[in-house]
Scaffold this active site. Structure first.
Site, short mmCIF file in Angstrom:
data_model
loop_
_atom_site.label_atom_id
_atom_site.label_comp_id
_atom_site.label_asym_id
_atom_site.label_seq_id
_atom_site.Cartn_x
_atom_site.Cartn_y
_atom_site.Cartn_z
N VAL A 8 0.87 -1.17 0.00
CA VAL A 8 0.00 0.00 0.00
C VAL A 8 0.90 1.22 0.00
O VAL A 8 2.07 1.14 0.37
CB VAL A 8 -0.98 0.03 1.20
CG1 VAL A 8 -2.03 -1.07 1.08
CG2 VAL A 8 -0.24 -0.05 2.52
N SER A 9 0.35 2.36 -0.42
CA SER A 9 1.18 3.55 -0.62
C SER A 9 1.50 4.31 0.65
O SER A 9 2.52 4.97 0.74
CB SER A 9 0.49 4.50 -1.60
OG SER A 9 0.39 3.88 -2.85
N SER A 10 0.62 4.28 1.65
CA SER A 10 0.88 5.11 2.83
C SER A 10 0.64 4.34 4.11
O SER A 10 -0.07 3.32 4.14
CB SER A 10 0.00 6.36 2.79
OG SER A 10 -1.36 6.00 2.90
#
Length: 180
Positions: A8-10
């Protein structure tokens, strides 16, 4: 062996859905991280997964964009896998599997579409920012460096490193403040 990779990105996002899907697909080992997918650089869990897989293994992801956001990065990762004799499988996008000719073709097509979508999203974001700037709504990030304080300390004879330490900022920020 099926080896999973989740991303996931964050930090605020959850890996749970991907991890459940990878476990349900039969992955015996799963690598997971919370990092941006704009590039493969700096993604230590991806690097570990690529080092871990052996000939005959299959690297499994839930969606292509979890592995790479650009066609170049995706093809680079898949080439590394292929060179090691490792197949690639994507479970949520028509079960892409690089061990078949059709899977390889579909991978290329979907990688191009994913890159196109990312480009369109960036263009829309840029257009929105430009409109907001023209309307005087968007001013950008607030300055984090007190330029006057930097210059005052320089006038007192302090060097770049000393100013940076005293103000709790990076040396590059000191030199940008002094030159700007």
């Amino acid at each position: 062996m099926l080896v999973g990779y989740a991303r996931v990105s964050s930090v605020g996002q959850s890996l749970e859905v991907q991890l459940e899907a990878l476990n349900a697909a039969g992955c015996e080992k799963v690598f997971a991280e919370k990092r941006s997918g704009t590039t493969t650089a700096g993604r230590s869990e991806l690097a570990d997964a690529l080092s871990f897989v052996r000939e005959g293994d299959v690297l499994v992801v839930t969606r292509l964009d979890r592995l790479a956001r650009s066609a170049n990065d995706l093809h680079s990762v898949v080439k590394k896998l292929t060179d090691k004799g490792v197949a690639f499988q994507c479970i949520q996008q028509s079960s892409i599997e690089t061990s078949t000719s059709t899977g390889k073709l579909l991978l290329g097509v979907l990688a191009s579409i994913a890159e196109f979508e990312a480009d369109i999203r960036r263009e829309r974001q840029r257009e929105g920012i430009d409109r907001a700037k023209a309307a005087g709504i968007y001013k950008g990030r607030k300055p984090s460096v007190d330029v006057a304080a930097v210059r005052a300390l320089r006038e007192q004879g302090l060097g770049g490193s000393e100013i940076a330490n005293q103000l709790g900022i990076g040396r590059a920020s000191v030199y940008r403040a002094l030159s700007g």
